[in-house]
Design an enzyme around this catalytic site. Structure first.
Site, PDB file in Angstrom:
ATOM      1  N   GLU A   1      -5.100   2.397  -3.819  1.00 26.54           N
ATOM      2  CA  GLU A   1      -3.628   2.505  -3.901  1.00 26.54           C
ATOM      3  C   GLU A   1      -2.995   1.271  -3.288  1.00 26.54           C
ATOM      4  O   GLU A   1      -1.942   1.339  -2.680  1.00 26.54           O
ATOM      5  CB  GLU A   1      -3.120   3.784  -3.228  1.00 26.54           C
ATOM      6  CG  GLU A   1      -4.036   4.385  -2.205  1.00 26.54           C
ATOM      7  CD  GLU A   1      -3.979   3.681  -0.851  1.00 26.54           C
ATOM      8  OE1 GLU A   1      -4.845   2.816  -0.626  1.00 26.54           O
ATOM      9  OE2 GLU A   1      -3.082   4.003  -0.051  1.00 26.54           O
TER      10      GLU A   1
ATOM     11  N   HIS B   1      -5.823  14.797  -8.165  1.00 31.12           N
ATOM     12  CA  HIS B   1      -6.140  13.387  -8.427  1.00 31.12           C
ATOM     13  C   HIS B   1      -5.358  12.824  -9.621  1.00 31.12           C
ATOM     14  O   HIS B   1      -4.894  11.685  -9.610  1.00 31.12           O
ATOM     15  CB  HIS B   1      -7.653  13.277  -8.680  1.00 31.12           C
ATOM     16  CG  HIS B   1      -8.208  11.921  -8.390  1.00 31.12           C
ATOM     17  ND1 HIS B   1      -8.286  10.955  -9.355  1.00 31.12           N
ATOM     18  CD2 HIS B   1      -8.683  11.374  -7.256  1.00 31.12           C
ATOM     19  CE1 HIS B   1      -8.813   9.868  -8.821  1.00 31.12           C
ATOM     20  NE2 HIS B   1      -9.067  10.101  -7.541  1.00 31.12           N
TER      21      HIS B   1
ATOM     22  N   ASP C   1       0.855  -1.203   0.000  1.00 28.44           N
ATOM     23  CA  ASP C   1       0.000   0.000   0.000  1.00 28.44           C
ATOM     24  C   ASP C   1       0.889   1.250   0.000  1.00 28.44           C
ATOM     25  O   ASP C   1       1.880   1.328   0.740  1.00 28.44           O
ATOM     26  CB  ASP C   1      -0.878  -0.037   1.264  1.00 28.44           C
ATOM     27  CG  ASP C   1      -1.874   1.095   1.320  1.00 28.44           C
ATOM     28  OD1 ASP C   1      -3.070   0.841   1.093  1.00 28.44           O
ATOM     29  OD2 ASP C   1      -1.460   2.250   1.587  1.00 28.44           O
ATOM     30  N   ILE C   2       0.525   2.221  -0.844  1.00 34.44           N
ATOM     31  CA  ILE C   2       1.315   3.461  -0.922  1.00 34.44           C
ATOM     32  C   ILE C   2       1.081   4.277   0.358  1.00 34.44           C
ATOM     33  O   ILE C   2      -0.061   4.421   0.809  1.00 34.44           O
ATOM     34  CB  ILE C   2       0.932   4.289  -2.166  1.00 34.44           C
ATOM     35  CG1 ILE C   2       1.120   3.444  -3.427  1.00 34.44           C
ATOM     36  CG2 ILE C   2       1.751   5.566  -2.235  1.00 34.44           C
ATOM     37  CD1 ILE C   2       0.685   4.119  -4.721  1.00 34.44           C
TER      38      ILE C   2
ATOM     39  N   ASN D   1      -2.660  13.233  -3.444  1.00 32.60           N
ATOM     40  CA  ASN D   1      -3.871  13.719  -4.119  1.00 32.60           C
ATOM     41  C   ASN D   1      -4.216  15.127  -3.651  1.00 32.60           C
ATOM     42  O   ASN D   1      -4.537  15.996  -4.462  1.00 32.60           O
ATOM     43  CB  ASN D   1      -5.062  12.805  -3.790  1.00 32.60           C
ATOM     44  CG  ASN D   1      -5.162  11.618  -4.725  1.00 32.60           C
ATOM     45  OD1 ASN D   1      -4.574  11.615  -5.802  1.00 32.60           O
ATOM     46  ND2 ASN D   1      -5.900  10.606  -4.310  1.00 32.60           N
TER      47      ASN D   1
HETATM   48  P1  GH3 Z   1      -1.752   5.244   4.571  1.00 34.29           P
HETATM   49  O1  GH3 Z   1      -0.313   5.605   4.599  1.00 34.29           O
HETATM   50  O2  GH3 Z   1      -2.294   4.921   5.903  1.00 34.29           O
HETATM   51  O3  GH3 Z   1      -2.060   4.193   3.560  1.00 34.29           O
HETATM   52  O4  GH3 Z   1      -2.529   6.564   4.125  1.00 34.29           O
HETATM   53  P2  GH3 Z   1      -3.148   6.881   2.718  1.00 34.29           P
HETATM   54  O5  GH3 Z   1      -3.356   8.353   2.624  1.00 34.29           O
HETATM   55  O6  GH3 Z   1      -2.303   6.274   1.655  1.00 34.29           O
HETATM   56  O7  GH3 Z   1      -4.493   6.053   2.757  1.00 34.29           O
HETATM   57  P3  GH3 Z   1      -5.989   6.522   2.764  1.00 34.29           P
HETATM   58  O8  GH3 Z   1      -6.793   5.261   2.829  1.00 34.29           O
HETATM   59  O9  GH3 Z   1      -6.237   7.544   3.833  1.00 34.29           O
HETATM   60  O10 GH3 Z   1      -6.203   7.218   1.376  1.00 34.29           O
HETATM   61  C1  GH3 Z   1      -6.171   6.522   0.192  1.00 34.29           C
HETATM   62  C2  GH3 Z   1      -6.507   7.490  -0.902  1.00 34.29           C
HETATM   63  O11 GH3 Z   1      -6.352   6.893  -2.181  1.00 34.29           O
HETATM   64  C3  GH3 Z   1      -7.924   8.008  -0.828  1.00 34.29           C
HETATM   65  C4  GH3 Z   1      -8.447   7.892  -2.250  1.00 34.29           C
HETATM   66  O12 GH3 Z   1      -9.011   9.086  -2.681  1.00 34.29           O
HETATM   67  C5  GH3 Z   1      -7.199   7.621  -3.058  1.00 34.29           C
HETATM   68  N1  GH3 Z   1      -7.470   6.839  -4.250  1.00 34.29           N
HETATM   69  C6  GH3 Z   1      -8.084   5.635  -4.355  1.00 34.29           C
HETATM   70  N2  GH3 Z   1      -8.124   5.238  -5.645  1.00 34.29           N
HETATM   71  C7  GH3 Z   1      -7.532   6.227  -6.372  1.00 34.29           C
HETATM   72  C8  GH3 Z   1      -7.272   6.392  -7.769  1.00 34.29           C
HETATM   73  O13 GH3 Z   1      -7.598   5.562  -8.623  1.00 34.29           O
HETATM   74  N3  GH3 Z   1      -6.626   7.519  -8.158  1.00 34.29           N
HETATM   75  C9  GH3 Z   1      -6.251   8.480  -7.258  1.00 34.29           C
HETATM   76  N4  GH3 Z   1      -5.609   9.542  -7.693  1.00 34.29           N
HETATM   77  N5  GH3 Z   1      -6.496   8.339  -5.936  1.00 34.29           N
HETATM   78  C10 GH3 Z   1      -7.116   7.234  -5.505  1.00 34.29           C
HETATM   79 MG    MG Z   2      -2.118   4.154   1.523  1.00 38.78          MG
HETATM   80 MG    MG Z   3      -5.040   1.819   1.283  1.00 34.74          MG
END
Ligand code: GH3
Ligand code: MG
Ligand code: MG
Length: 268
Positions: free
Chosen positions: A183, A152, A139-140, A147
């Site tokens: 992600e 985005h 996981d990123i 974002n």
């Molecule tokens: P953590 O280190 O705990 O993983 O924090 P995080 O910010 O990476 O994780 P969080 O679950 O808070 O946020 C994940 C974000 O990924 C929220 C969502 O908007 C974004 N996301 C999900 N799918 C996509 C996509 O296809 N494209 C983009 N640009 N963003 C995406």
């Molecule tokens: Mg993440």
């Molecule tokens: Mg995640």
């Protein structure tokens, strides 16, 4: 059933059952018409137009049989060829649909459905060979802030870059990888020892942390956290993913940008 098939050679729209009946009816009418016209023409050409002339029944019979055989052979050949073309188009369309439904549009990796299907097959094969398997979930870190800061679209660019690193690893080491959602990425390694699995996961993490990723005008570094488990192939995929996911969340809790093996959770 609804089907729309189009190709270079074949263009046909069959959407409802009524369309199927209409299509069949048309073909039957064409076949009957052609048979009638050709039989009549050939008979007239051979026997002439003198309807009061005497002809033997045997002569008519032999002619009719020959003509009917010739016509039915050529018609059924033409119709079979056409339905063969339609079936080929249908097969190609089906496999294209299946490929699309298993692929993540943004990164080109397997999506969740594609991974589940391919990994289940790979697990079954590994079970037969009695070799161990390793499942990892990656996981990123702090992706939401990318974002938030850059938009985005820039976030999408980062997903593509991370996917490219995973694809590289997959190609080098024969690992099955996928974008499992958002992600988050998942992978399956077959026939690896605990050390090899650890090495692959660490290599992925360090490669990602060291790579400058272009975001707009800037170059940014992005880190990932990885959880993984090594097991015999008897385990179910869903269970392996659940265990790897728990390890991933431990990696997040411990500060991110790290690899955690599920067994270490029990030991800790
Ligand atoms: P953590 O280190 O705990 O993983 O924090 P995080 O910010 O990476 O994780 P969080 O679950 O808070 O946020 C994940 C974000 O990924 C929220 C969502 O908007 C974004 N996301 C999900 N799918 C996509 C996509 O296809 N494209 C983009 N640009 N963003 C995406
Ligand atoms: Mg993440
Ligand atoms: Mg995640």
């Amino acid at each position: 059933m609804s089907a729309a098939i189009s190709g270079r050679l074949v263009t046909i729209q069959i959407k409802t059952h009524r369309d199927v009946l209409r299509h069949t009816g048309k073909r039957v009418a064409i076949a009957a018409g052609v048979t009638l016209v050709m039989t009549a023409t050939t008979l007239l050409a051979h026997l002439g137009t003198d309807f009061s002339a005497t002809v033997s029944v045997g002569e008519i019979l032999i002619f009719s049989l020959c003509i009917a055989t010739l016509i039915s052979t050529s018609l059924s050949g033409a119709l079979s060829y056409r339905s063969g073309l339609l079936m080929r188009e249908l097969t190609l369309t089906r496999s294209e649909l299946s490929r699309i439904s298993q692929t993540d549009l943004l990164t080109g990796l397997f999506n969740r459905r594609g991974f589940d299907d391919a990994a289940t097959l790979a697990l079954t094969a590994a079970r037969k060979r009695s070799v161990p398997v390793s499942v990892f979930v990656c996981d990123i870190d702090h992706f939401k802030s990318i974002n938030d800061r850059y938009g985005h679209e820039a976030g999408d660019g980062v997903l593509v870059e991370v996917a490219a690193m995973l694809r590289e690893l997959a190609k080098q080491e024969g690992i099955l990888v996928a974008r499992y959602g958002g992600e988050e990425f998942a992978g399956l390694m077959v026939g690896v020892t605990r050390d090899q699995a650890e090495r692959h996961a660490e290599m992925l993490r360090t490669t990602c942390a060291a790579r400058d990723i272009p975001i707009g005008e800037k170059l940014e570094r992005v880190t990932i956290s990885i959880g993984y488990t090594v097991s015999c192939a008897d385990a179910e995929l869903a269970e392996l993913l659940r265990i790897a996911d728990r390890a991933l969340y431990a990696a997040k809790r411990r500060g991110r940008d790290r690899v955690v093996q599920a067994d270490d959770l029990v030991a800790a």
